[in-house]
Enzyme design. Sequence first.
Site, PDB file in Angstrom:
ATOM      1  N   ALA A 188      -3.293  -4.302   0.619  1.00  0.00           N
ATOM      2  CA  ALA A 188      -2.348  -3.796   1.614  1.00  0.00           C
ATOM      3  C   ALA A 188      -2.937  -2.536   2.225  1.00  0.00           C
ATOM      4  O   ALA A 188      -3.153  -1.540   1.536  1.00  0.00           O
ATOM      5  CB  ALA A 188      -1.006  -3.496   0.961  1.00  0.00           C
ATOM      6  N   GLY A 198      -4.042   4.396   6.223  1.00  0.00           N
ATOM      7  CA  GLY A 198      -4.317   5.697   5.647  1.00  0.00           C
ATOM      8  C   GLY A 198      -5.556   5.675   4.772  1.00  0.00           C
ATOM      9  O   GLY A 198      -6.140   4.621   4.500  1.00  0.00           O
ATOM     10  N   CYS A 218      11.389   0.100  -0.706  1.00  0.00           N
ATOM     11  CA  CYS A 218      10.301  -0.596  -0.022  1.00  0.00           C
ATOM     12  C   CYS A 218       9.329  -1.196  -1.032  1.00  0.00           C
ATOM     13  O   CYS A 218       8.870  -2.330  -0.866  1.00  0.00           O
ATOM     14  CB  CYS A 218       9.578   0.365   0.913  1.00  0.00           C
ATOM     15  SG  CYS A 218       8.271  -0.411   1.891  1.00  0.00           S
ATOM     16  N   CYS A 249       9.383   6.807   6.867  1.00  0.00           N
ATOM     17  CA  CYS A 249       8.510   6.201   7.864  1.00  0.00           C
ATOM     18  C   CYS A 249       9.255   5.748   9.109  1.00  0.00           C
ATOM     19  O   CYS A 249       8.693   5.765  10.206  1.00  0.00           O
ATOM     20  CB  CYS A 249       7.734   5.039   7.251  1.00  0.00           C
ATOM     21  SG  CYS A 249       8.739   3.611   6.770  1.00  0.00           S
TER      22      CYS A 249
END
Length: 366
Positions: free
Chosen positions: A6, A10, A101, A193
Amino acid sequence: MRVLAAMSGGVDSAVAAARAVDAGHDVTGVHLALAKSPESHRTGARGCCTVEDARDARRAADVLGIPFYVWDLADRFEQDVIDEFVTAYEAGRTPNPCVRCNERIKFAAVLDKALALGFDAVVTGHHAQLSGAVLRRSVDPDKDQSYVLGTLRPEQLAHAIFPLGDTTKTEVRAEAARRGLAVADKPDSHDICFIADGDTGRWLRERLGSRPGPVVDAVTGETVGEHDGAFAFTIGQRRGLRLGRPAPDGKPRYVLDIAPVTATVTVGPAEALDVHSLVADPVVWPYEGPVVCTAQVRAHGRAVPATAQAVGDELHVRLDEPVRGTAPGQAVVLYDGDRVLGGGHIRRLGAGESGSGPRGAGRPGF
């Protein structure tokens, strides 16, 4: 082993994917498109899931020489994370969307899809150590993310790989630079986010509208202010209360309770925030009888000595030292040293023998 990396765009997820390649795995990169209308650019450390992030992830995958895809999970994210976030605040709770999440997107929707496609595991850039299904803190205490992973079930952890748990963030950035990854100096995202400007109260007000009500002093019982939405407050909040008169003792007042039905926000002295016990809905707790442990109730909060025990369908946690700023909806994660034992989502709080703290819920028994 065939693994799915994933890649958020970043530095952490890029280096994690690189280490998975070095380990000899057959790696495929995937960027999760979680925003229905992604911004073109982020501002510093504000937000994530932007078009810029997707491009950064693709560039990193190109440097690593791995296949790369974008998975559109915006509808699932809105349903399982954003909608629940709004509902929780509306009900007077304080949710942690990062925990949700991880539970419902990265290690439910993504992991389920990955396994169905024949992948053996999902690789992420979380700062935590994992051996089998045993989760431990990162060696970097300032970046440790075991708390936001602490409610993952053993069967989920069995298909996860966290390559960065033995590395500090400074070392990760240096490694990214050596590998030629352009995200080496990219700022971390520190805010929720899906609220890129960081103004949670404004964001909630746009969705829930104005719902005025009184701000009441817990000591005097007097109305000391008004608000246009109790959902904009959190337990332990000090700033932005807009009180019409100072406390009798001149000391600051904090939010102690939020009653959404009456739209009442109760404020009072700092010591009234002390929580000595709590009750949670257990997500992971396989133990019988009392367990001596430490408890953490915020992502970067201090873990305090505690005793935890399952009572029916509840997890009761007695804290040996009081904690402040704790609210229903947050996660509690329990540790044995640096090892995660399990945890759940806080249902109600207790204040000690008098039951005079936040929510006035009294003390769970053992």
